[in-house]
Design an enzyme around this catalytic site. Structure first.
Site, PDB file in Angstrom:
ATOM      1  N   HIS A 117       0.843  -1.196   0.000  1.00 22.20           N
ATOM      2  CA  HIS A 117       0.000   0.000   0.000  1.00 22.20           C
ATOM      3  C   HIS A 117       0.872   1.237   0.000  1.00 22.20           C
ATOM      4  O   HIS A 117       1.944   1.236   0.605  1.00 22.20           O
ATOM      5  CB  HIS A 117      -0.922   0.005   1.235  1.00 22.20           C
ATOM      6  CG  HIS A 117      -2.102   0.883   1.044  1.00 22.20           C
ATOM      7  ND1 HIS A 117      -2.073   2.231   1.336  1.00 22.20           N
ATOM      8  CD2 HIS A 117      -3.333   0.602   0.564  1.00 22.20           C
ATOM      9  CE1 HIS A 117      -3.254   2.746   1.042  1.00 22.20           C
ATOM     10  NE2 HIS A 117      -4.028   1.782   0.567  1.00 22.20           N
TER      11      HIS A 117
ATOM     12  N   ASP B 268      -7.954  -5.401  -0.874  1.00 22.24           N
ATOM     13  CA  ASP B 268      -8.373  -6.267  -1.977  1.00 22.24           C
ATOM     14  C   ASP B 268      -8.122  -7.744  -1.722  1.00 22.24           C
ATOM     15  O   ASP B 268      -8.701  -8.593  -2.394  1.00 22.24           O
ATOM     16  CB  ASP B 268      -7.641  -5.850  -3.268  1.00 22.24           C
ATOM     17  CG  ASP B 268      -8.104  -4.500  -3.748  1.00 22.24           C
ATOM     18  OD1 ASP B 268      -9.322  -4.318  -3.861  1.00 22.24           O
ATOM     19  OD2 ASP B 268      -7.259  -3.625  -3.989  1.00 22.24           O
TER      20      ASP B 268
END
Ligand code: COA
Length: 384
Positions: free
Chosen positions: A269, A320
């Site tokens: 991320h 996700d």
């Protein structure tokens, strides 16, 4: 104005990927990447995930405060009441080739909806509020209807007994969701509803800042979310999990990918340096739903991937990763996963679009020029 991104000689310095650049002021959501915190309008995501409906979170993101019970019920009913599509848009869904990606169809459908929305070009706050509710309700319907059309099934009207998230699942699959599925879908949508200035939200704000309309900003956001480095990752996660035939093979599969310098989808991320606070919620539903559907091996493979990537790279899963098995266990096909992300994030996109309109200045950054200067011009008849 002096360029804040210039070196000592006043020369421009580009920030690759705009990492760390503060490009807007916003009260919609807050991400603390060091401590793994996420707030919507000041409320901790863990409280919201555990206790709110999706409509309640949409209200919060748009209005800046939690609704009363009566407000929430009225708002939820209003959203469900807006879930119908113009017949022309429904016809367009039928015309799309069966192998075109659902995100591409969704992007097209939003553009097309603008042509049938009486408020499309009206940017007044009242018109934007009306469009916000319509779009929030129409996005899940587009996705559900597309799935049913492509499977030769009749499209369904929303059930007024369900809220937006349960209706989404019901209209897509045609069967009322179980208690566990309703909870999972609600929480999945709450967790995906906003995430500060991510790529698609930034795209939406750039478009809104030109005083273009809400449908245009939303279509642009969907286009940005589609990419595999953003929302498109959840589909790729499921493809990877299904590609691993046995939990025992996870270690070598992941080692092989990393050796070949491939990215592991659903990991890493830009902002979080610790566990993404959304992960434990989705991990829990992944475990529960995989168990109910006799897909424990998929959960086991996911857990082992998580350990293998952590051991090899020290990288955490992002939103996700477990969203993939949660959706798979609810019977949503992988190519629709990113559209479910889009349906949820429509809440945040619209909150940011309205925030941008409310205090607008054209977003127009600059670039550091790396090309040549002063090249002698040669007329076309003299070029060799
Ligand atoms: N798999 C393997 N390595 C990864 C990785 C992943 N998913 N994510 C980051 N890395 C590594 C990079 O290879 C790089 O290593 P290096 O410095 O040795 O080259 C380092 O971590 C930093 O990566 P970088 O691409 O600079 O980070 P970023 O902030 O630009 O990218 C993402 C963030 C999300 C795009 C990136 O983590 C990624 O590609 N993840 C996979 C796609 C995904 O899941 N997207 C959904 C995001 S919510």
């Amino acid at each position: 104005m002096a360029n804040p991104q210039a070196n000592g000689d006043g020369e421009k310095v580009a920030v690759r990927g705009l990492e760390g650049v503060i490009a807007a002021e916003s009260s919609v959501s807050y991400v603390d990447g060091i401590h793994g915190r996420l707030l919507y309008q000041g409320y901790d995501i863990h409280d919201l995930a555990d206790h709110t409906t999706f409509a309640e979170v949409v209200f919060l993101l748009w209005r800046g405060r939690l609704p009363t019970q009566a407000e929430r019920d009225a708002f939820s009913a209003e959203l469900v009441g807006e879930m119908r599509l113009p017949s022309q848009v429904l016809e367009m869904l039928k015309l799309t080739p069966p192998n075109s990606h659902p995100m591409a169809v969704l992007r097209t459908a939003i553009s097309m909806l603008a042509n049938f929305d009486p408020d499309a070009e009206n940017l007044s706050p009242e018109a934007n509020w009306r469009k916000a509710k319509r779009l929030m309700a129409q996005v899940p319907t587009i996705i559900a209807d597309l799935h049913r059309i492509r499977n030769g099934l009749p499209v369904l009207s929303p059930d007024p007994g369900f809220g937006l998230s349960a209706n989404f699942l019901y209209m897509l699959r045609g069967t009322p969701p179980s208690q566990l599925e309703s909870e999972a879908m609600r929480e999945l949508m709450v967790l995906h509803a906003d995430h500060e200035l991510n790529a698609s939200t930034f795209a939406a704000r750039v478009i809104a800042s030109t005083l273009s309309d809400m449908h245009s900003a939303l279509a642009g956001a969907i286009a940005a979310l589609k990419g595999s480095l953003h929302g498109g990752a959840n589909q790729r996660v499921m493809e990877m999990i299904l590609d691993i035939p046995d939990p025992e093979m996870v270690q070598s599969y992941i080692a092989g990918m990393l050796e070949n310098k491939k990215r592991i989808m659903g990991f890493g991320h830009r902002v979080y340096r610790t566990e993404d606070p959304r992960t434990p919620h989705l991990r829990k539903y992944s475990e529960l739903l995989c168990r109910v559907r006799n897909q424990e091996h998929l959960y086991e493979i996911s857990r082992r991937i998580e350990r293998a990537v952590m051991d090899a790279k020290g990288i955490y899963p992002n939103v996700d990763f477990y969203s993939a098995t949660v959706q798979h266990a609810m019977g949503i096909p992988p190519e629709y996963f990113t559209t479910v992300f889009a349906a949820s994030r429509t809440a945040g996109w619209i909150a940011h679009i309205m925030e941008q309109y409310a205090d607008n200045r054209l977003i127009r950054p600059t670039s550091k020029y790396t090309g040549e200067m002063g090249r002698p011009f040669v007329r076309i008849d003299q070029r060799g």
